[in-house]
Design a protein around this motif. Structure first.
Motif, PDB file in Angstrom:
ATOM      1  N   MET A   1       0.848  -1.196   0.000  1.00 14.49           N
ATOM      2  CA  MET A   1       0.000   0.000   0.000  1.00 14.49           C
ATOM      3  C   MET A   1       0.882   1.244   0.000  1.00 14.49           C
ATOM      4  O   MET A   1       1.820   1.339   0.770  1.00 14.49           O
ATOM      5  CB  MET A   1      -0.885   0.001   1.246  1.00 14.49           C
ATOM      6  CG  MET A   1      -1.938   1.124   1.210  1.00 14.49           C
ATOM      7  SD  MET A   1      -2.799   1.308   2.778  1.00 14.49           S
ATOM      8  CE  MET A   1      -1.748   2.479   3.611  1.00 14.49           C
ATOM      9  N   SER A   2       0.563   2.185  -0.898  1.00 15.40           N
ATOM     10  CA  SER A   2       1.376   3.385  -0.998  1.00 15.40           C
ATOM     11  C   SER A   2       1.142   4.297   0.194  1.00 15.40           C
ATOM     12  O   SER A   2       0.021   4.470   0.666  1.00 15.40           O
ATOM     13  CB  SER A   2       1.033   4.113  -2.296  1.00 15.40           C
ATOM     14  OG  SER A   2       1.667   5.365  -2.317  1.00 15.40           O
ATOM     15  N   ARG A   3       2.210   4.927   0.643  1.00 10.37           N
ATOM     16  CA  ARG A   3       2.108   5.930   1.712  1.00 10.37           C
ATOM     17  C   ARG A   3       1.928   7.324   1.141  1.00 10.37           C
ATOM     18  O   ARG A   3       1.852   8.287   1.890  1.00 10.37           O
ATOM     19  CB  ARG A   3       3.363   5.893   2.572  1.00 10.37           C
ATOM     20  CG  ARG A   3       3.522   4.618   3.379  1.00 10.37           C
ATOM     21  CD  ARG A   3       4.837   4.632   4.129  1.00 10.37           C
ATOM     22  NE  ARG A   3       5.049   3.405   4.889  1.00 10.37           N
ATOM     23  CZ  ARG A   3       4.740   3.251   6.167  1.00 10.37           C
ATOM     24  NH1 ARG A   3       4.207   4.247   6.826  1.00 10.37           N
ATOM     25  NH2 ARG A   3       4.967   2.109   6.775  1.00 10.37           N
ATOM     26  N   PHE A   4       1.895   7.442  -0.167  1.00  8.26           N
ATOM     27  CA  PHE A   4       1.786   8.750  -0.801  1.00  8.26           C
ATOM     28  C   PHE A   4       0.327   9.056  -1.138  1.00  8.26           C
ATOM     29  O   PHE A   4      -0.446   8.168  -1.494  1.00  8.26           O
ATOM     30  CB  PHE A   4       2.646   8.802  -2.066  1.00  8.26           C
ATOM     31  CG  PHE A   4       4.103   8.672  -1.772  1.00  8.26           C
ATOM     32  CD1 PHE A   4       4.721   7.432  -1.834  1.00  8.26           C
ATOM     33  CD2 PHE A   4       4.851   9.775  -1.418  1.00  8.26           C
ATOM     34  CE1 PHE A   4       6.068   7.293  -1.530  1.00  8.26           C
ATOM     35  CE2 PHE A   4       6.200   9.652  -1.122  1.00  8.26           C
ATOM     36  CZ  PHE A   4       6.812   8.409  -1.169  1.00  8.26           C
ATOM     37  N   VAL A   5      -0.032  10.328  -1.018  1.00 12.30           N
ATOM     38  CA  VAL A   5      -1.417  10.737  -1.247  1.00 12.30           C
ATOM     39  C   VAL A   5      -1.588  11.140  -2.704  1.00 12.30           C
ATOM     40  O   VAL A   5      -0.956  12.107  -3.146  1.00 12.30           O
ATOM     41  CB  VAL A   5      -1.795  11.923  -0.330  1.00 12.30           C
ATOM     42  CG1 VAL A   5      -3.225  12.368  -0.607  1.00 12.30           C
ATOM     43  CG2 VAL A   5      -1.625  11.545   1.135  1.00 12.30           C
ATOM     44  N   PRO A   6      -2.407  10.426  -3.472  1.00 16.81           N
ATOM     45  CA  PRO A   6      -2.605  10.805  -4.865  1.00 16.81           C
ATOM     46  C   PRO A   6      -3.461  12.056  -4.953  1.00 16.81           C
ATOM     47  O   PRO A   6      -4.201  12.381  -4.028  1.00 16.81           O
ATOM     48  CB  PRO A   6      -3.337   9.596  -5.449  1.00 16.81           C
ATOM     49  CG  PRO A   6      -4.068   9.009  -4.299  1.00 16.81           C
ATOM     50  CD  PRO A   6      -3.217   9.262  -3.085  1.00 16.81           C
ATOM     51  N   PRO A   7      -3.375  12.788  -6.063  1.00 11.30           N
ATOM     52  CA  PRO A   7      -4.143  14.029  -6.212  1.00 11.30           C
ATOM     53  C   PRO A   7      -5.585  13.762  -6.621  1.00 11.30           C
ATOM     54  O   PRO A   7      -6.063  14.302  -7.610  1.00 11.30           O
ATOM     55  CB  PRO A   7      -3.372  14.780  -7.294  1.00 11.30           C
ATOM     56  CG  PRO A   7      -2.816  13.685  -8.151  1.00 11.30           C
ATOM     57  CD  PRO A   7      -2.467  12.570  -7.205  1.00 11.30           C
ATOM     58  N   ALA A   8      -6.276  12.960  -5.822  1.00 15.67           N
ATOM     59  CA  ALA A   8      -7.663  12.629  -6.137  1.00 15.67           C
ATOM     60  C   ALA A   8      -8.578  13.739  -5.637  1.00 15.67           C
ATOM     61  O   ALA A   8      -8.281  14.411  -4.650  1.00 15.67           O
ATOM     62  CB  ALA A   8      -8.042  11.298  -5.489  1.00 15.67           C
ATOM     63  N   VAL A   9      -9.676  13.918  -6.316  1.00 16.85           N
ATOM     64  CA  VAL A   9     -10.644  14.946  -5.930  1.00 16.85           C
ATOM     65  C   VAL A   9     -12.024  14.320  -5.778  1.00 16.85           C
ATOM     66  O   VAL A   9     -12.287  13.211  -6.238  1.00 16.85           O
ATOM     67  CB  VAL A   9     -10.706  16.098  -6.957  1.00 16.85           C
ATOM     68  CG1 VAL A   9      -9.389  16.846  -7.011  1.00 16.85           C
ATOM     69  CG2 VAL A   9     -11.087  15.577  -8.335  1.00 16.85           C
ATOM     70  N   LYS A  10     -12.889  15.081  -5.127  1.00 20.70           N
ATOM     71  CA  LYS A  10     -14.263  14.640  -4.917  1.00 20.70           C
ATOM     72  C   LYS A  10     -15.179  15.839  -5.150  1.00 20.70           C
ATOM     73  O   LYS A  10     -14.789  16.980  -4.875  1.00 20.70           O
ATOM     74  CB  LYS A  10     -14.409  14.137  -3.479  1.00 20.70           C
ATOM     75  CG  LYS A  10     -15.788  13.626  -3.127  1.00 20.70           C
ATOM     76  CD  LYS A  10     -15.817  13.087  -1.707  1.00 20.70           C
ATOM     77  CE  LYS A  10     -17.217  12.640  -1.347  1.00 20.70           C
ATOM     78  NZ  LYS A  10     -17.301  12.066  -0.002  1.00 20.70           N
TER      79      LYS A  10
END
Lengths: 160, 94
Positions: free
Chosen positions: A1-10
């Motif tokens: 599991m990645s520890r990095f936050v992807p640039p996802a939006v909601k």
């Protein structure tokens, strides 16, 4: 599991059919930048959160885009704009609209924190660990009162 | 149909999602033999985000015209110390 936050939006929907595009989750740099905008120096040089800046700071931290238009029906552009420009646009809103936007983003922020807690509990359950204590310093929830606080949770939350 | 075409401008951005992976000071795109090639000078770059995919090159249209140019980035080479870059772009997005 990645520890990095992807640039996802909601996308959040508010009244009059308007929408807000918000970050799904803040990464470390975005959170630190938000805290810096909310903070002020005390007389002895310490930093503390300015309660007057917490609400606007949370909104600016999360807001990526929106559908709000001006009196001429033109979109007020905030996408890809620096935080100062986004804040200026938000500050130009009527107070009721700001309160509605802030409430929507606060609810989203609280949901992010809850989801992270659930994820941690699920992971530790899978690893066979004992019951996990909740993270300290969550300040989401009702916004009555105006005491200052320094958020220590993994999301930006506002009390005012 | 143009065999070659050149576009250029001032400020532009390379985006990873909503995040700015690089703020560009000046840029030039040349289309040659069916390929769109970008060269640009970098004003500010995030070393981590520049290595993520997909990246999108965006630049505002010229004065008097709303909207943005946008191209997907297919490959990118960043010149040390993050002052310039060259990239191969996909077809322009609508």
């Amino acid at each position: 599991m990645s520890r990095f936050v992807p640039p996802a939006v909601k996308t959040l929907t508010i009244s009059h059919g308007d929408t807000l595009t918000v970050k799904q989750r803040l990464n470390t740099g975005e959170q630190r930048a938000a805290f810096a905008r909310m903070s002020m120096a005390t007389a002895n040089g310490d930093l503390k959160v300015n309660p007057l800046e917490m609400g606007i700071g949370l909104v600016v931290a999360y807001l990526v885009d929106w559908s709000l238009v001006d009196d001429h029906g033109r979109l007020v552009v905030i996408r890809d704009q620096p935080p100062e420009v986004v804040q200026a646009a938000v500050d130009a809103l009527d107070p009721e609209s700001f309160a509605e936007i802030k409430a929507a983003i606060q609810a989203h922020d609280a949901g992010v924190l809850e989801a992270r807690e659930q994820e941690k509990n699920d992971q530790d359950g899978a690893n066979g660990s004992s019951v996990i204590s909740p993270s300290p310093g969550s300040v989401t929830g009702d916004t009555s009162g105006s005491s200052s606080s320094t958020p220590t949770s993994t999301t930006c939350s506002s009390r005012n | 149909m143009f065999q070659s075409l050149t576009l250029h401008g001032g400020t532009a951005s390379l985006l990873w999602g909503y995040r700015t992976a690089a703020a560009l000071r000046s840029w030039r795109i040349a289309k040659h033999d069916g390929k769109w090639l970008l060269t640009a000078t970098i004003a500010r770059a995030d070393a981590f985000q520049l290595r993520q995919r997909p990246l999108l090159f965006t630049a505002p249209h010229e004065k008097g015209r709303d909207g943005w140019w946008a191209w997907g980035v297919e490959s990118i080479e960043v010149g040390p110390p993050y002052t310039s870059l060259r990239a191969t772009l996909g077809p322009p997005e609508q």
